[in-house]
Design a protein around this motif. Structure first.
Motif, mmCIF file in Angstrom:
data_model
loop_
_atom_site.group_PDB
_atom_site.id
_atom_site.type_symbol
_atom_site.label_atom_id
_atom_site.label_comp_id
_atom_site.label_asym_id
_atom_site.label_seq_id
_atom_site.Cartn_x
_atom_site.Cartn_y
_atom_site.Cartn_z
ATOM 1 N N LEU A 1 -44.102 18.510 -30.457
ATOM 2 C CA LEU A 1 -45.224 18.706 -31.369
ATOM 3 C C LEU A 1 -46.372 17.742 -31.066
ATOM 4 C CD1 LEU A 1 -45.238 19.599 -35.051
ATOM 5 C CD2 LEU A 1 -46.505 17.568 -34.380
ATOM 6 N N VAL A 2 -46.044 16.476 -30.861
ATOM 7 C CA VAL A 2 -47.090 15.496 -30.575
ATOM 8 C C VAL A 2 -47.764 15.801 -29.249
ATOM 9 C CG1 VAL A 2 -47.585 13.064 -30.148
ATOM 10 C CG2 VAL A 2 -46.010 13.694 -31.977
ATOM 11 N N LYS A 3 -46.989 16.194 -28.241
ATOM 12 C CA LYS A 3 -47.571 16.557 -26.950
ATOM 13 C C LYS A 3 -48.535 17.731 -27.102
ATOM 14 C CE LYS A 3 -44.207 14.999 -23.497
ATOM 15 N NZ LYS A 3 -43.245 15.452 -22.452
ATOM 16 N N ALA A 4 -48.171 18.697 -27.931
ATOM 17 C CA ALA A 4 -49.034 19.856 -28.162
ATOM 18 C C ALA A 4 -50.321 19.439 -28.861
ATOM 19 C CB ALA A 4 -48.299 20.901 -28.998
ATOM 20 N N ALA A 5 -50.226 18.424 -29.716
ATOM 21 C CA ALA A 5 -51.413 17.918 -30.411
ATOM 22 C C ALA A 5 -52.337 17.184 -29.448
ATOM 23 C CB ALA A 5 -51.000 16.990 -31.551
#
Length: 226
Positions: free
Chosen positions: A214-218
């Motif tokens: 999720l953080v990588k996608a953000a």
């Protein structure tokens, strides 16, 4: 020559006065109508500069499952207050110091058991993703012994997180005032403009695969100039 009735000379001016009153009413109605339409486009309190953060939240929402299922994705554009706190040397810091970088703002305290349990995962997240595009900014809000949280981090061997503190706990109140701090721990994922992407009340397993994805996608949109 007959006298003019008293009503006649006053009747015409009255009619003339009604015209600007009617025009004024129409203008007021038009303005109110515009305001109404504008408020639908941009909700009250919204910051149009943060619309991209809401769009990003929608895109990555499907990833908010498993260990990070409790995340609440932003649906209204919101720029966070410029939170003020101190670094390990007592130097003033502000959230705006991280402009251009995606940040996970976390509020924690040693008296908060879930906070202490969550800290190793935050340290691991910083180890894996911390760098020019992302940082975990964990702010301690212990209001008494300033050495206690520092000793906790040292004893737990949490060395990747930089130490930040606010002994007045004003950062908590600032987030509470905008409905983003209901308890401890509190975390808010913030984009490079200082806008909310998501928030969570309570701990999360930030070192999990779910959280990392999720953080990588953000971060991806920021790197691509989204």
């Amino acid at each position: 020559m007959p006298e003019t009735p008293p009503s006649e000379p006053t009747a015409k001016p009255t009619a003339k006065r009604r015209i600007p009153l009617v025009v004024g009413a129409v203008l007021v109605g038009a303005v109110l109508g515009y305001i109404g339409v504008s408020s639908l486009r941009h909700p009250a309190g919204g910051d149009v500069a943060c619309n991209s953060a809401v769009d990003l939240a929608k895109k990555i929402a499907p990833l908010a499952h498993g260990e990070v299922a409790a995340l609440t994705m932003a649906t209204t554009p919101l720029r966070l207050p410029d939170l003020a706190f101190e670094d390990a040397n007592g130097q003033p810091k502000k959230l705006s110091d991280w402009r251009g970088k995606t940040v996970l703002v976390n509020l924690w305290a040693t008296w908060c058991v879930p906070c202490r349990k969550e800290m190793p995962a935050l340290d691991s997240l910083q180890t894996k993703l911390g760098g020019k595009d992302f940082e975990v900014v964990a702010i301690n809000i212990d209001t008494r012994d300033p050495d206690k949280p520092k000793n906790f981090l040292k004893e737990a061997n949490l060395t990747k997180l930089d130490y930040f503190s606010d002994r007045k706990a004003k950062v908590f109140q600032d987030l509470k005032n905008i409905g983003k701090a209901l308890g401890m721990p509190t975390s808010v994922l913030v984009d490079g403009k200082g806008c909310e992407i998501a928030n969570i009340a309570g701990p999360a397993e930030w070192a999990s695969d779910d959280a990392i994805k999720l953080v990588k996608a953000a971060l991806a949109p920021a790197a691509a100039g989204f």
